[in-house]
Scaffold this motif. Structure first.
Motif, PDB file in Angstrom:
ATOM      1  N   ASP A 105      93.554  -2.312  18.598  1.00  9.61           N
ATOM      2  CA  ASP A 105      92.847  -3.484  19.147  1.00  9.61           C
ATOM      3  C   ASP A 105      91.845  -3.040  20.213  1.00  9.61           C
ATOM      4  O   ASP A 105      90.751  -3.581  20.319  1.00  9.61           O
ATOM      5  CB  ASP A 105      93.854  -4.476  19.764  1.00  9.61           C
ATOM      6  CG  ASP A 105      94.596  -5.237  18.674  1.00  9.61           C
ATOM      7  OD1 ASP A 105      94.138  -5.208  17.503  1.00  9.61           O
ATOM      8  OD2 ASP A 105      95.630  -5.843  19.000  1.00  9.61           O
ATOM      9  N   GLU A 106      92.256  -2.035  20.989  1.00 17.21           N
ATOM     10  CA  GLU A 106      91.345  -1.546  22.034  1.00 17.21           C
ATOM     11  C   GLU A 106      90.074  -0.953  21.413  1.00 17.21           C
ATOM     12  O   GLU A 106      88.966  -1.200  21.887  1.00 17.21           O
ATOM     13  CB  GLU A 106      92.051  -0.487  22.900  1.00 17.21           C
ATOM     14  CG  GLU A 106      91.188  -0.074  24.075  1.00 17.21           C
ATOM     15  CD  GLU A 106      91.697   1.161  24.813  1.00 17.21           C
ATOM     16  OE1 GLU A 106      92.618   1.835  24.295  1.00 17.21           O
ATOM     17  OE2 GLU A 106      91.146   1.445  25.891  1.00 17.21           O
ATOM     18  N   ASP A 107      90.239  -0.185  20.321  1.00 15.92           N
ATOM     19  CA  ASP A 107      89.064   0.379  19.644  1.00 15.92           C
ATOM     20  C   ASP A 107      88.148  -0.736  19.140  1.00 15.92           C
ATOM     21  O   ASP A 107      86.919  -0.650  19.254  1.00 15.92           O
ATOM     22  CB  ASP A 107      89.491   1.259  18.456  1.00 15.92           C
ATOM     23  CG  ASP A 107      90.234   2.501  18.916  1.00 15.92           C
ATOM     24  OD1 ASP A 107      89.822   3.089  19.927  1.00 15.92           O
ATOM     25  OD2 ASP A 107      91.233   2.848  18.271  1.00 15.92           O
ATOM     26  N   ARG A 108      88.754  -1.779  18.584  1.00 18.15           N
ATOM     27  CA  ARG A 108      87.938  -2.898  18.064  1.00 18.15           C
ATOM     28  C   ARG A 108      87.202  -3.592  19.215  1.00 18.15           C
ATOM     29  O   ARG A 108      86.031  -3.958  19.089  1.00 18.15           O
ATOM     30  CB  ARG A 108      88.815  -3.884  17.288  1.00 18.15           C
ATOM     31  CG  ARG A 108      89.106  -3.398  15.862  1.00 18.15           C
ATOM     32  CD  ARG A 108      89.896  -4.409  15.060  1.00 18.15           C
ATOM     33  NE  ARG A 108      91.322  -4.338  15.350  1.00 18.15           N
ATOM     34  CZ  ARG A 108      92.173  -3.482  14.761  1.00 18.15           C
ATOM     35  NH1 ARG A 108      91.740  -2.655  13.833  1.00 18.15           N
ATOM     36  NH2 ARG A 108      93.450  -3.459  15.088  1.00 18.15           N
ATOM     37  N   ALA A 109      87.876  -3.722  20.349  1.00 15.19           N
ATOM     38  CA  ALA A 109      87.228  -4.366  21.496  1.00 15.19           C
ATOM     39  C   ALA A 109      86.083  -3.490  22.022  1.00 15.19           C
ATOM     40  O   ALA A 109      85.005  -3.994  22.376  1.00 15.19           O
ATOM     41  CB  ALA A 109      88.256  -4.611  22.604  1.00 15.19           C
ATOM     42  N   LEU A 110      86.306  -2.165  22.051  1.00 13.25           N
ATOM     43  CA  LEU A 110      85.250  -1.266  22.542  1.00 13.25           C
ATOM     44  C   LEU A 110      84.064  -1.240  21.581  1.00 13.25           C
ATOM     45  O   LEU A 110      82.907  -1.132  21.992  1.00 13.25           O
ATOM     46  CB  LEU A 110      85.820   0.146  22.749  1.00 13.25           C
ATOM     47  CG  LEU A 110      86.794   0.256  23.936  1.00 13.25           C
ATOM     48  CD1 LEU A 110      87.509   1.611  23.922  1.00 13.25           C
ATOM     49  CD2 LEU A 110      86.056   0.067  25.263  1.00 13.25           C
ATOM     50  N   THR A 111      84.355  -1.351  20.280  1.00 12.98           N
ATOM     51  CA  THR A 111      83.272  -1.406  19.289  1.00 12.98           C
ATOM     52  C   THR A 111      82.444  -2.668  19.501  1.00 12.98           C
ATOM     53  O   THR A 111      81.209  -2.633  19.523  1.00 12.98           O
ATOM     54  CB  THR A 111      83.865  -1.382  17.864  1.00 12.98           C
ATOM     55  OG1 THR A 111      84.623  -0.182  17.711  1.00 12.98           O
ATOM     56  CG2 THR A 111      82.776  -1.443  16.809  1.00 12.98           C
ATOM     57  N   GLN A 112      83.132  -3.774  19.702  1.00 13.78           N
ATOM     58  CA  GLN A 112      82.429  -5.042  19.947  1.00 13.78           C
ATOM     59  C   GLN A 112      81.584  -4.942  21.226  1.00 13.78           C
ATOM     60  O   GLN A 112      80.429  -5.382  21.265  1.00 13.78           O
ATOM     61  CB  GLN A 112      83.460  -6.181  20.057  1.00 13.78           C
ATOM     62  CG  GLN A 112      82.866  -7.550  20.322  1.00 13.78           C
ATOM     63  CD  GLN A 112      81.942  -8.034  19.200  1.00 13.78           C
ATOM     64  OE1 GLN A 112      82.096  -7.633  18.039  1.00 13.78           O
ATOM     65  NE2 GLN A 112      80.968  -8.866  19.547  1.00 13.78           N
ATOM     66  N   ALA A 113      82.157  -4.317  22.255  1.00 10.17           N
ATOM     67  CA  ALA A 113      81.418  -4.183  23.516  1.00 10.17           C
ATOM     68  C   ALA A 113      80.161  -3.333  23.327  1.00 10.17           C
ATOM     69  O   ALA A 113      79.104  -3.623  23.901  1.00 10.17           O
ATOM     70  CB  ALA A 113      82.330  -3.563  24.585  1.00 10.17           C
ATOM     71  N   ALA A 114      80.275  -2.283  22.504  1.00  5.75           N
ATOM     72  CA  ALA A 114      79.103  -1.420  22.256  1.00  5.75           C
ATOM     73  C   ALA A 114      78.032  -2.209  21.496  1.00  5.75           C
ATOM     74  O   ALA A 114      76.838  -2.106  21.790  1.00  5.75           O
ATOM     75  CB  ALA A 114      79.522  -0.177  21.474  1.00  5.75           C
ATOM     76  N   LEU A 115      78.465  -3.007  20.524  1.00  5.46           N
ATOM     77  CA  LEU A 115      77.501  -3.830  19.777  1.00  5.46           C
ATOM     78  C   LEU A 115      76.781  -4.783  20.734  1.00  5.46           C
ATOM     79  O   LEU A 115      75.559  -4.964  20.654  1.00  5.46           O
ATOM     80  CB  LEU A 115      78.229  -4.637  18.692  1.00  5.46           C
ATOM     81  CG  LEU A 115      78.733  -3.824  17.494  1.00  5.46           C
ATOM     82  CD1 LEU A 115      79.733  -4.650  16.670  1.00  5.46           C
ATOM     83  CD2 LEU A 115      77.561  -3.397  16.605  1.00  5.46           C
ATOM     84  N   GLU A 116      77.551  -5.362  21.645  1.00  4.12           N
ATOM     85  CA  GLU A 116      76.938  -6.326  22.570  1.00  4.12           C
ATOM     86  C   GLU A 116      76.009  -5.632  23.552  1.00  4.12           C
ATOM     87  O   GLU A 116      74.909  -6.108  23.826  1.00  4.12           O
ATOM     88  CB  GLU A 116      78.032  -7.091  23.324  1.00  4.12           C
ATOM     89  CG  GLU A 116      78.687  -8.119  22.421  1.00  4.12           C
ATOM     90  CD  GLU A 116      79.936  -8.755  23.016  1.00  4.12           C
ATOM     91  OE1 GLU A 116      80.173  -8.612  24.234  1.00  4.12           O
ATOM     92  OE2 GLU A 116      80.683  -9.387  22.239  1.00  4.12           O
TER      93      GLU A 116
END
Ligand SMILES: Nc1ncnc2c1ncn2[C@@H]1O[C@H](COP(=O)(O)OP(=O)(O)OP(=O)(O)O)[C@@H](O)[C@H]1O
Length: 252
Positions: free
Chosen positions: A110-121
């Motif tokens: 879940d942390e990886d998915r959140a960090l991926t989303q943060a990078a996209l943003e």
């Protein structure tokens, strides 16, 4: 700090790098500038251990890179090369998520998915998240690659000409984002730039290379003057001052 000691490199007798000694500060933005063929990419690729060191040594935060396991290095330092090969049938979110590989071996948490989303943003890419890479423009693809590199979450970010293909608006946006990454997350960014004014505006430290050697380095105010720039690029360019910062009229 990255410490480069007595680094030389040759291909089939041709000398590419000549006895480079350099200390790259562990915070802020360091711009590598210099004419085509100066050796900037070669130096970055040695620091990131993309090719073996022939002569000399390099350490990152005190660890000699020759003795640092790949997995450890990949958690400390991320590099975006000039022309990376990428699989076109990946979606943007999948490619950015690849940045997490050294942390999760391909099993995203879940942390990886959140960090991926943060990078996209952070790089304004959410609207492209579900698009295939090969449907993006060259500039959009370039931003995705920067986001993937950022997503690796390393203290050091090495970026080789990330402004390639970006229009003036996105080049400025990217430099502002990188400046913010350096300031707010205390990450160190080493960036190869051809636009001297981007280097002067956004870098804390400029390293100028020519003919395989480091020929000048210092804060932008020290490098951005007609005499230094003539030495680096081989022609005279006027330098004016705008709001207390040098601006190089290199196109005149
Ligand atoms: N694999 C190789 N074999 C032979 N010569 C090489 C190889 N890789 C790089 N070179 C040469 O080394 C020199 C430095 O190249 P490098 O890509 O490091 O320069 P650069 O400063 O990054 O240039 P640019 O601004 O054009 O990207 C060039 O003369 C290049 O032709």
């Amino acid at each position: 700090m990255i410490v480069v000691k007595n680094i030389s490199l040759a291909y089939q007798g041709a000398r590419i790098l000549r006895d480079i000694n350099l200390e790259i500060p562990e915070t802020g933005v360091t711009a590598l500038i210099g004419p085509n063929g100066a050796g900037k990419s070669s130096l970055l690729s040695l620091i990131a251990r993309l090719q073996p060191i022939q002569t000399g040594s390099i350490s990152v935060d005190g660890q000699p890179i020759g003795h640092t396991p790949s997995r450890v290095l990949a958690r400390r330092l991320a590099i975006l090369r000039q022309d990376p090969a990428i699989a076109s049938r990946l979606r943007v979110r999948e490619l950015v998520a690849f940045g997490r590989f050294p942390h999760n071996n391909g099993r995203a948490t879940d942390e990886d998915r959140a960090l991926t989303q943060a990078a996209l943003e952070r790089f304004d890419l959410t609207r492209f998240a579900d698009r295939f890479i090969d449907t993006l423009s060259g500039g959009q693809r370039q931003l995705v690659l920067v986001a993937m590199t950022f997503c690796q979450g390393t203290r050091w970010l090495l970026l080789d000409e990330p402004l390639n293909n970006l229009d003036m608006f996105y080049a400025r946006e990217l430099m502002r984002s990188l400046r913010d990454v350096a300031d707010s997350e205390r990450r160190a960014i080493v960036i190869v730039l051809h636009d001297i004014n981007q280097a002067v505006t956004y870098a804390d430290h400029i390293v100028a290379m020519k003919g395989g050697a480091v020929i000048a380095q210092g804060p932008p105010g020290q490098i951005a003057n007609t005499a230094s720039l003539r030495q680096i690029f081989g022609y005279d360019m006027p330098v004016e001052t705008y709001r207390g910062k040098p601006i190089v009229l290199n196109h005149l």
